[in-house]
Design an enzyme around this catalytic site. Structure first.
Site, short mmCIF file in Angstrom:
data_model
loop_
_atom_site.label_atom_id
_atom_site.label_comp_id
_atom_site.label_asym_id
_atom_site.label_seq_id
_atom_site.Cartn_x
_atom_site.Cartn_y
_atom_site.Cartn_z
N SER A 21 -45.75 -39.44 -165.84
CA SER A 21 -44.84 -38.87 -166.95
C SER A 21 -45.71 -39.26 -168.37
O SER A 21 -46.23 -40.24 -168.26
CB SER A 21 -43.81 -39.84 -167.09
OG SER A 21 -42.84 -39.20 -168.33
N GLY A 72 -44.73 -41.83 -179.04
CA GLY A 72 -43.38 -42.34 -179.45
C GLY A 72 -42.28 -41.42 -178.88
O GLY A 72 -41.34 -40.91 -179.35
N CYS A 130 -41.82 -48.43 -172.76
CA CYS A 130 -42.54 -47.71 -173.50
C CYS A 130 -42.97 -48.61 -174.62
O CYS A 130 -41.89 -49.25 -175.54
CB CYS A 130 -41.93 -46.34 -174.14
SG CYS A 130 -43.02 -45.59 -175.44
#
Length: 309
Positions: A21, A72, A130
């Site tokens: 991903s 982001g 993340c």
């Protein structure tokens, strides 16, 4: 016999090679180069409930042995993914792993509940690691109790198995992995990027507008191997390993460490054909190493009973 076939919760993979991903978008660009049906699966780009425009630029910087990114979680939002991206992917013969992100627990739950209904989504990947967002992301992945609670809440609404993506930016990754397993996770994906920084020689300021970014690429492979090796011995759920994979040899090394499948990330930016190339080269490497099936390699570094023929 398909020597590369792998069976995981919710996922029947013709081979264990999955684009990671964030490094493959929704596959549209790569479909111009080859038939995506040759892949084991695709981990699509992180999806949030509302569209996200990501961090300011610059948000990518090269480093020796890898790259830093601070994208982001830019994405078109749940509605666009459900109505456009996932239907487009239905033309390919492969199960989709949907990466789910958010700023708070309710966001994850909302996205998971809807995206797990898509006919070609066979599993979710909870992005609790993340390092490039101000809220959510890694905040959920560094505390065992918070990670477990989020996992449990998503499991309650998801119609497909749930895999949780682990952060390497923690003191004890095994503790977090076990907490997530106990909360009901069906599998783990690991590792996400390592937090890093680069400075401009002329200004002495960070090159990335976000100041820090996630380090990926070959530089992090030894860290990923070590963490997969540790976690795979502590849990009883499968691991999809990732971190610096570029070759068929890298894949076998991750399997030896304890992975049951792998995700290829940064290498896709360097060579768009890296995934099909690895798939093509794996059978010959299995022959060279004396294995009939790739599953024989799983956990070989620590399973005393595992022997090649």
């Amino acid at each position: 016999m398909n020597r590369l076939q792998v069976e995981l919760p919710g996922l029947s993979l013709k081979n264990p090679i999955i684009p990671a991903s964030g490094c493959f978008g929704f596959g549209r660009e790569y479909a111009q180069f080859y038939d995506l049906s040759v892949l084991g699966s695709i981990m699509i780009k992180a999806t949030t409930e509302q569209p996200r425009y990501g961090n300011p630029t610059p948000r990518v910087a090269e480093t020796p042995g890898g790259m830093l990114n601070a994208i982001g979680l830019q994405n078109p939002g749940l509605e666009k993914v459900m109505n456009s991206e996932l239907p487009w992917l239905e033309q390919f013969d492969l199960p989709i792993i949907a990466n789910v992100a958010g700023s708070q627990a309710e966001d994850y739950v909302a996205v998971a509940k809807e995206i797990s209904k898509a006919p070609n989504v066979h599993a979710l990947e909870l992005n609790i690691s993340c390092p490039n967002v101000k809220t959510g992301g890694i905040a959920f992945g560094t505390n065992p109790e918070i990670a477990a609670d989020l996992t449990k809440r998503v499991k309650e609404v998801s119609e497909v198995p749930v895999y949780v993506k682990l952060s390497p930016n923690v003191a004890n990754i095994v503790e977090i992995a076990k907490a997530i397993e106990n909360a009901g996770a069906d599998g783990l994906t690991m590792i996400n990027t390592l937090l890093g920084m680069r400075l401009d020689l002329k200004t002495a300021k960070p090159i990335l507008a976000n100041r820090t970014g996630g380090l990926s690429g070959p530089a992090i492979k030894p860290v990923a191997i070590r963490m997969v090796h540790e976690v795979s011995q502590a849990v009883n759920i499968p691991i999809i390993g990732m971190g610096g994979i570029e070759t068929a040899e890298d894949v076998i090394e991750f399997f030896y460490a304890g992975a049951s499948a792998v995700a290829v990330g940064t290498a896709n930016f360097i060579d768009p054909f890296v995934c099909p190339t690895i798939i093509e080269e794996l059978p010959a490497l299995l022959d060279e190493l004396g294995f009939d099936h790739i599953s024989e390699c799983q956990g070989r570094s620590w399973k005393q009973t595992c022997h090649s023929r």
